[in-house]
Design an enzyme around this catalytic site. Structure first.
Site, PDB file in Angstrom:
ATOM      1  N   HIS A 441      40.703  42.634  48.963  1.00 58.45           N
ATOM      2  CA  HIS A 441      39.537  43.185  48.961  1.00 58.45           C
ATOM      3  C   HIS A 441      39.172  44.549  48.459  1.00 58.45           C
ATOM      4  CE1 HIS A 441      37.749  43.017  53.205  1.00 58.45           C
ATOM      5  NE2 HIS A 441      38.561  43.865  53.021  1.00 58.45           N
ATOM      6  N   GLU A 442      38.223  45.068  47.969  1.00 57.61           N
ATOM      7  CA  GLU A 442      38.133  46.489  47.443  1.00 57.61           C
ATOM      8  C   GLU A 442      39.437  46.748  46.322  1.00 57.61           C
ATOM      9  OE1 GLU A 442      35.452  47.362  48.087  1.00 57.61           O
ATOM     10  OE2 GLU A 442      34.907  46.403  49.679  1.00 57.61           O
ATOM     11  N   GLY A 443      39.772  46.046  45.797  1.00 58.76           N
ATOM     12  CA  GLY A 443      40.987  46.142  44.654  1.00 58.76           C
ATOM     13  C   GLY A 443      42.184  45.670  45.364  1.00 58.76           C
TER      14      GLY A 443
END
Lengths: 600, 600
Positions: A441-443
């Site tokens: 998550h978050e890239g």
């Protein structure tokens, strides 16, 4: 008695010895603060995390939130922890005094999260996302929005989310389909579906403020047509109180392998064409604004991953100290008592690796957070620009390396526990599962590697890179103790290798080999992270060795010796692995990109 | 339509092209067999695995067996699968015709497990453990025991377990406390507690045959005092039918992070002093006998890990072929349609790594199993001895490498799926959890590394090692195709590095550095496994390249090209990582062992 969440010397070492954060107090923004106020807030955080977050971490994993089609039910302990956190003012910890905040430096703000992330990352997600969303609004939203929402978010009456991902598009934000249609009153009607929205629904707060990426019909195609909207779960009445439902429906809870205490949601906006959204900032600039929140979230993801790694390290260390098994010469007769497994060479290796990964990650993320403070107090704009570029360059590393190595550390913790490691009656497997979200998550870490390889290394003519080299060489030059000096001699050749490699890559970028690099971006990440984390360890080692000259308790002496040893481990065992990556890159090895789908 | 569990070309390639198993049929033991009979049994296995094992793999993970204090309840599908497996005669697949078996070579026996391990490793544990326990009894038990138990185990009316581990002792079998006290009738009374006993209780069969390690009071201390006992759940009546309960109590079910469909049990033997056990073989030789079962189990663990890795590879490949996201130049305009993610360079890297790990593990384990057959058909005893030593040397690698890299492959599969990877609605996270047991059970990978470093490398004056070198060099010398030849030039220098390293280690073993090696055993494992698996890939690449000269369908051509590419990936990207390990070992790096407990 169970050992404290974090070694008592660790956070003071990072904050005061390595980063000298008390020097920030010379600046007017932090002049009300001192080592004493920082210590006080860290103390409060440690107590609250230990008393209210830690006890339900394992139970919440086994008792996920449920949704009966109408209401979400979750453990009462989560709300008790959230309420304590918000009442202590921690959501607003870094906000100005006049907004009810503590006006803490970012470094201390991140550092105080250490205890919560180690104790219970799932319950920490709610206040963290709220603080990050509030920060974005405070930078980009107009005064009307700020007045209506910000104080209530900072006090935790409302919580926040980031609603980016859509089912069909994943990381490809260019392809989102959520629309925002302008109304005569200046507001927008939002319509679309979002997925993987953490804390997207719950009953911890009076309202939930979604920051939603959407497209205004008629705008540019791709990422240039993305705008950012504030979309509350409940609309506000004229008097500011919570009003009607805003047509944001919980389509369902998702079931993750970890972070099970945090609701993960699929949300449906505007099923009845009555979902009101409010534009944040300018139209079509949404991605730029969101990146501010994401960059911040990336430091937090890296730091959380390092802390879960650290918790697994401490947990497996305690186990290894108590568990006896086998014998070591000369006490290896059958009738000799068995030894605690911490004394076995291979177990030491596994503990040392965990220490190197997790404390290396901690140092790296705190260094990143500290750049935000250094930028803030920098007196001239060139220096501010330098530090901003350095932070930009480091952000993908700060996100990806600790999350990759945090999971590795947790994997090793399981191995230290042996059979107990895979039993759900022990915590090691939960740490591992919780941490497995962080490389995604978050890239995803793949996207971080591409961001580093194709953008950040070259941004502003490689400004970030030259600042990195300046800071690194500056630190190495200061080393004047013998053991750390040995480590410097091992790291230094890699700086020259990196120089040659970057020259080579700069040429590759202009040729057909650019495509090859897209398959080798992870190798670029490995090289950069290997050198940067070695540097983080050298900083710690040099300071620890210097401090060893003083008079300390045996415990503290051991703490410093442990820092030196982990640095030695990292530089002897981990750094040389990047030789593989350097070779692959120097040879423009095309094995990955030339692979055709049919061959797989 | 969902793709088959295993690429249709994979098993025939491994069995006929790489290992030429049909040549075994020239030996009288296998003269009734042919490629046709092998194919038929593989076909049956594939169908049964796909129809009866695969469908409940995910459901069984979410519906673990439960124990109400009296009875275990588990899904009916597990019993249906088990019954089909035993009725097909697969438990006895490698047993002689006269014992009701199929008299299959070990290589084919392991190969047919491929489909079951890929489809559902949890449900496969029951028949696998039964077959392994039966094999031990057939080698070491006296005729009375064999007559009473063996036929019913081979038919699956009874199942088997291995009951080694005790709560306080873990891997340290020297310290077990279970006792076996001789009675006037020659039987023993067993008393003690065992833990982590897979398939230790269930209602799939009429009886459960526990192979229990215990100590006869008055015997030697340590491992030399361990004997092996057959302890049935129910005693047998005079007529051979199942009789009274044998005072073996299920103390409780354990809850593992993976393999949830397999009961994992804590068993209490002789709570009422009425647990009858029957000595297998000679007193005090139990560990030697058990090692036969464990060595076999180690090949199966390695193979199972490789197959779970393989299944994750195929699963993530399917996902990557269907999921579209992002664009690739020149089709990277916002209005261009998004591309399947399999086309992204970094995704190719992740798929190629999984292929290299899992198919490398498959080739390695089948090579190990094939040594058992080659030994069996060898005409002279020197050759038999050579092959036995080689298998002994390879066993720790066969167990440890695929289990370590199987988990890595599954970790990468999660990453390919992105957000879907950490959702329990998808399978990737279950593969990863299931596989995480494999680096631990049947001897932790740390123990495998110690076994390799301190025992197997030097056993019988390094005989196994010299056979390994002979076989390896022999294979390299046969390479006469251009692409494989390039890979040979990359592997060859490592043979000289290995020679120098082993000379160095032989000296270290005689000095104080032996202790240092105990902290560096994993590095020894890395070096040996890196070279051995590269060799396994070269064998595959050389054969694939040769076969490419023929006329094939596009699919089959792609299959061979994929083998070449994965070999290239392994040798370019994975093999060079062992340079780190070689350096650490050549320098007698003492970072791990010199670490003191207080520093951690």
């Amino acid at each position: 008695m169970s050992s404290p969440l974090i070694n008592q010397f660790e956070m003071p070492f990072q904050l005061y010895d390595v980063l000298a954060v008390e020097q920030l107090c010379q600046h007017q923004d932090f002049s009300e603060h001192s080592k004493e106020t920082f210590d006080a807030v860290m103390d409060t955080a440690e107590k609250m995390a230990t008393q209210l977050f830690l006890p339900h971490n394992h139970v919440a994993d086994q008792n996920e939130p449920t949704f009966d089609g109408k209401r979400i039910t979750m453990m009462q302990e989560v709300k008790a922890a959230f309420d304590a956190y918000r009442e202590a003012g921690f959501i607003a910890a870094r906000y100005p005094f006049e907004e009810g905040g503590m006006q803490l430096p970012e470094t201390v703000n991140i550092a105080l999260s250490s205890y919560f992330m180690a104790a219970n990352p799932s319950s920490m997600a709610y206040p963290f996302l709220t603080s990050a969303a509030a920060n974005l609004l405070s930078h980009f939203a107009d005064d009307g929005i700020k007045r209506a929402f910000l104080p209530k978010m900072l006090s935790g009456q409302y919580t926040g989310t980031m609603a980016l991902t859509e089912p069909h598009a994943g990381s490809s934000l260019a392809d989102i389909r959520t629309t925002a249609t302008k109304q005569d009153d200046g507001s927008y009607r939002i319509k679309g579906n979002k997925i993987y929205i953490s804390a997207g629904d719950h009953e911890l707060a009076d309202n939930i403020v979604h920051l939603v990426l959407a497209k205004i019909p008629g705008g540019p195609a791709g990422v240039k047509g993305i705008s950012l909207f504030l979309v509350p779960k409940f609309r506000l009445n004229k008097d500011g109180s919570v009003g009607d439902s805003n047509d944001v429906a919980l389509a369902g809870l998702l079931h993750k392998l970890g972070y099970r205490g945090t609701t993960s949601t699929a949300l449906s906006f505007g099923e009845n064409n009555d979902c009101h959204g409010y534009l944040v900032g300018e139209p079509h600039c949404g991605l730029k604004y969101m990146f501010m929140m994401m960059n911040e979230a990336r430091i937090a993801v890296g730091y959380g991953a390092a802390m879960i790694g650290y918790r697994g390290y401490r947990y497996s260390l305690s186990y290894a100290q108590e568990r006896t098994q086998g014998r070591i010469a000369p006490h290896d007769k059958p009738n000799d008592p068995p030894t605690p497994i911490v004394n076995h060479g291979d177990v030491k290796r596994m503990l040392l690796a965990q220490k190197a990964y997790s404390e290396g990650g901690i140092a790296l993320c705190l260094y990143g957070a500290n750049l935000i403070d250094r930028k803030r107090i920098a007196s001239d704009s060139d220096e501010q620009k330098d530090l901003a570029e350095l932070l930009d360059l480091l952000t993908p590393i700060v996100k990806a390396w600790p999350s990759e190595y945090g999971v590795k550390a947790n994997d090793i913790a399981i191995q230290v526990l042996g059979g107990a490691g895979y039993m759900r009656e022990y915590m090691a497997e939960q740490f591992w599962r919780d941490n497995r979200l962080n490389p995604i998550h978050e890239g995803t870490n793949g996207i971080q590697a591409l961001d580093l390889t194709f953008r950040k290394l070259w941004q502003d003519n490689g400004k970030g890179l030259s600042v990195l080299q300046r800071e690194l060489i500056n630190d190495l030059a200061k080393v004047d103790t013998p053991k750390a000096a040995v480590l410097v001699t091992k790291l230094t050749p890699y700086l020259e290798k990196l120089r040659v490699l970057l020259e080579h890559m700069a040429k590759s970028m202009q040729s057909a080999s650019a495509m090859t690099l897209s398959g080798n971006a992870q190798a670029v990440m490995n090289v950069m992270a290997g050198i940067v984390v070695s540097w983080m360890w050298l900083r710690q080692a040099a300071i620890a060795e210097k401090l060893l000259a003083g008079q300390h308790s045996e415990e503290k002496t051991n703490f410093y010796l442990g820092k030196l040893q982990a640095a030695k481990y990292f530089i002897n065992w981990e750094l040389p692995l990047i030789d593989r990556d350097i070779s692959v890159l120097m040879e423009d090895d095309a094995t990955c990109v030339e692979t055709r789908e049919g061959w797989l």
